[in-house]
Motif scaffolding. Sequence first.
Motif, PDB file in Angstrom:
ATOM      1  N   GLU A  31       0.779  -1.164   0.211  1.00 30.02           N
ATOM      2  CA  GLU A  31      -0.076  -0.516  -0.203  1.00 30.02           C
ATOM      3  C   GLU A  31       1.049   1.508  -0.063  1.00 30.02           C
ATOM      4  N   PRO A  32       0.725   1.562  -1.004  1.00 30.36           N
ATOM      5  CA  PRO A  32       1.422   2.482  -0.993  1.00 30.36           C
ATOM      6  C   PRO A  32       2.053   4.348  -0.726  1.00 30.36           C
ATOM      7  N   VAL A  33       1.702   4.350   0.361  1.00 31.50           N
ATOM      8  CA  VAL A  33       1.229   5.365   1.760  1.00 31.50           C
ATOM      9  C   VAL A  33       2.229   6.158   1.288  1.00 31.50           C
ATOM     10  N   ASN A  34       1.664   8.305   1.094  1.00 31.97           N
ATOM     11  CA  ASN A  34       2.288   9.216   1.682  1.00 31.97           C
ATOM     12  C   ASN A  34       2.015   9.292   3.020  1.00 31.97           C
ATOM     13  N   PRO A  35       3.571   9.696   3.236  1.00 34.39           N
ATOM     14  CA  PRO A  35       3.346  10.037   4.424  1.00 34.39           C
ATOM     15  C   PRO A  35       2.230  11.103   5.258  1.00 34.39           C
ATOM     16  N   PHE A  36       2.690  12.182   4.139  1.00 34.79           N
ATOM     17  CA  PHE A  36       2.421  13.632   3.933  1.00 34.79           C
ATOM     18  C   PHE A  36       1.194  13.640   3.580  1.00 34.79           C
ATOM     19  N   GLN A  37       0.516  12.789   3.294  1.00 36.68           N
ATOM     20  CA  GLN A  37      -1.364  12.346   3.235  1.00 36.68           C
ATOM     21  C   GLN A  37      -1.386  10.999   3.674  1.00 36.68           C
ATOM     22  N   PRO A  38      -1.276  11.079   4.880  1.00 38.29           N
ATOM     23  CA  PRO A  38      -1.667   9.757   5.455  1.00 38.29           C
ATOM     24  C   PRO A  38      -2.800   8.944   5.023  1.00 38.29           C
ATOM     25  N   PRO A  39      -3.738   8.240   5.020  1.00 41.68           N
ATOM     26  CA  PRO A  39      -4.973   7.827   4.889  1.00 41.68           C
ATOM     27  C   PRO A  39      -5.439   7.843   6.538  1.00 41.68           C
ATOM     28  N   PRO A  40      -7.236   7.712   6.994  1.00 37.97           N
ATOM     29  CA  PRO A  40      -7.419   8.061   8.227  1.00 37.97           C
ATOM     30  C   PRO A  40      -7.001   7.269   9.427  1.00 37.97           C
ATOM     31  N   ASN A  41      -6.256   7.290  10.216  1.00 38.34           N
ATOM     32  CA  ASN A  41      -6.208   6.251  11.349  1.00 38.34           C
ATOM     33  C   ASN A  41      -4.895   5.325  11.108  1.00 38.34           C
ATOM     34  N   PHE A  42      -3.734   6.157   9.848  1.00 39.27           N
ATOM     35  CA  PHE A  42      -2.896   5.779   9.959  1.00 39.27           C
ATOM     36  C   PHE A  42      -1.767   5.450  11.521  1.00 39.27           C
ATOM     37  N   ARG A  43      -1.837   6.503  11.995  1.00 33.82           N
ATOM     38  CA  ARG A  43      -1.508   6.628  12.633  1.00 33.82           C
ATOM     39  C   ARG A  43      -1.131   5.310  13.909  1.00 33.82           C
ATOM     40  N   GLN A  44      -2.786   5.219  13.751  1.00 30.28           N
ATOM     41  CA  GLN A  44      -3.072   3.773  14.900  1.00 30.28           C
ATOM     42  C   GLN A  44      -2.230   2.924  14.420  1.00 30.28           C
ATOM     43  N   MET A  45      -1.835   2.020  13.186  1.00 36.86           N
ATOM     44  CA  MET A  45      -0.735   1.613  12.576  1.00 36.86           C
ATOM     45  C   MET A  45       0.807   2.221  13.014  1.00 36.86           C
ATOM     46  N   SER A  46       1.267   2.904  12.819  1.00 37.08           N
ATOM     47  CA  SER A  46       2.678   3.786  13.120  1.00 37.08           C
ATOM     48  C   SER A  46       1.952   5.976  13.736  1.00 37.08           C
ATOM     49  N   PRO A  47       2.320   5.608  14.890  1.00 37.26           N
ATOM     50  CA  PRO A  47       1.992   6.383  16.148  1.00 37.26           C
ATOM     51  C   PRO A  47       3.231   7.447  15.611  1.00 37.26           C
ATOM     52  N   LEU A  48       4.441   7.453  14.493  1.00 40.27           N
ATOM     53  CA  LEU A  48       4.526   8.567  14.925  1.00 40.27           C
ATOM     54  C   LEU A  48       4.608   9.392  13.212  1.00 40.27           C
ATOM     55  N   GLY A  49       4.194   8.646  12.171  1.00 39.81           N
ATOM     56  CA  GLY A  49       3.371   8.639  11.069  1.00 39.81           C
ATOM     57  C   GLY A  49       4.026   8.223  10.030  1.00 39.81           C
ATOM     58  N   LYS A  50       5.322   7.734  10.223  1.00 44.01           N
ATOM     59  CA  LYS A  50       6.437   7.786   9.441  1.00 44.01           C
ATOM     60  C   LYS A  50       5.935   6.457   8.389  1.00 44.01           C
ATOM     61  N   ILE A  51       6.658   5.755   7.111  1.00 42.13           N
ATOM     62  CA  ILE A  51       6.755   5.164   6.796  1.00 42.13           C
ATOM     63  C   ILE A  51       8.111   4.242   7.070  1.00 42.13           C
ATOM     64  N   PRO A  52       7.904   3.143   6.960  1.00 42.46           N
ATOM     65  CA  PRO A  52       7.094   2.090   6.044  1.00 42.46           C
ATOM     66  C   PRO A  52       6.302   1.505   8.318  1.00 42.46           C
ATOM     67  N   ALA A  53       4.928   1.063   7.583  1.00 44.76           N
ATOM     68  CA  ALA A  53       4.557   0.132   8.638  1.00 44.76           C
ATOM     69  C   ALA A  53       4.274  -1.088   7.834  1.00 44.76           C
ATOM     70  N   LEU A  54       3.669  -2.501   8.683  1.00 43.47           N
ATOM     71  CA  LEU A  54       3.801  -3.389   8.940  1.00 43.47           C
ATOM     72  C   LEU A  54       2.264  -3.798   9.387  1.00 43.47           C
ATOM     73  N   LEU A  55       1.441  -4.146   8.565  1.00 43.83           N
ATOM     74  CA  LEU A  55       0.130  -4.963   9.443  1.00 43.83           C
ATOM     75  C   LEU A  55       0.346  -6.588   9.033  1.00 43.83           C
ATOM     76  N   ASP A  56       0.591  -7.685  10.064  1.00 45.76           N
ATOM     77  CA  ASP A  56       1.046  -9.347   9.713  1.00 45.76           C
ATOM     78  C   ASP A  56      -0.744  -9.082  10.502  1.00 45.76           C
ATOM     79  N   GLY A  57      -1.270  -9.751   9.226  1.00 45.16           N
ATOM     80  CA  GLY A  57      -2.966 -10.083   9.662  1.00 45.16           C
ATOM     81  C   GLY A  57      -3.378  -8.601  10.517  1.00 45.16           C
TER      82      GLY A  57
END
Length: 225
Positions: A31-57
């Motif tokens: 998922e090619p997330v741009n950290p400066f225009q992140p999708p809603p709730n991205f910080r739930q996965m990546s609390p510093l707002g940075k990429i990358p983040a990984l979901l395992d399930g």
Amino acid sequence: MSYTLFGTNVSPFVRKCRVYMAEKGLAYTHEPVNPFQPPPNFRQMSPLGKIPALLDGERAIFDSTAICIYLERCNPAQPLFPSDHYDYAHALCLEEYIDSGLMPVAGPLVFRPLVLGPVAMQQPLTKEIKEAALEVVENQVAPMWDYLERQLGSNEYFVGNKLSIADIAVASGHVNLWHGGVDPDPLHWPKLAAFLTRLWARPSFVTLLAEEQKPWNRRAAVAAV
Ligand SMILES: N[C@@H](CCC(=O)N[C@@H](CS)C(=O)NCC(=O)O)C(=O)O
């Protein structure tokens, strides 16, 4: 297991994880997330707002180093982290040298003015901007190339004479400089230059580099300024 990796392809930290996963033969959704225009709730996965983040399930992990270590623990076959304790630490040290040494200089002071600004921020490249970036290369990046040249010595790989996360981190980080036409001169850093050529010829890099050519390869445009 189902992996989803979040982060745009031109991030050296995302690239590191993608090359690592390709070398391990791990399937994932990107998922090619741009950290400066992140999708809603991205910080739930990546609390510093940075990429990358990984979901395992359902489980989230952030930070490229943590992601690769986690994946290695879950997938120990074909190891990319050395088994020897000192080599393991040494590989992490080199990874940190790139993540916290090279990238904070190469990202904002070289890649941003030469590549990101013109491509994505409506900041055209001028002669003055290019000269300032090349001064950073000479004063701040070149000493890091000296260090890497010494670390590599006459070995094919940085640690334990075997491909490891250290090699992936070094080669991933340098792609952003390459996009801006900045490479270690083979006359000054022959071992590092040859190492980068070798690593970038691996299928794990070839696929990603092809994907990144547009719009990130600005070598010709930079040379013309
Ligand atoms: N230590 C982190 C660094 C990640 C990082 O700095 N990513 C940059 C993109 S290359 C980012 O997300 N920047 C957005 C921001 O700082 O807000 C890692 O290894 O994953």
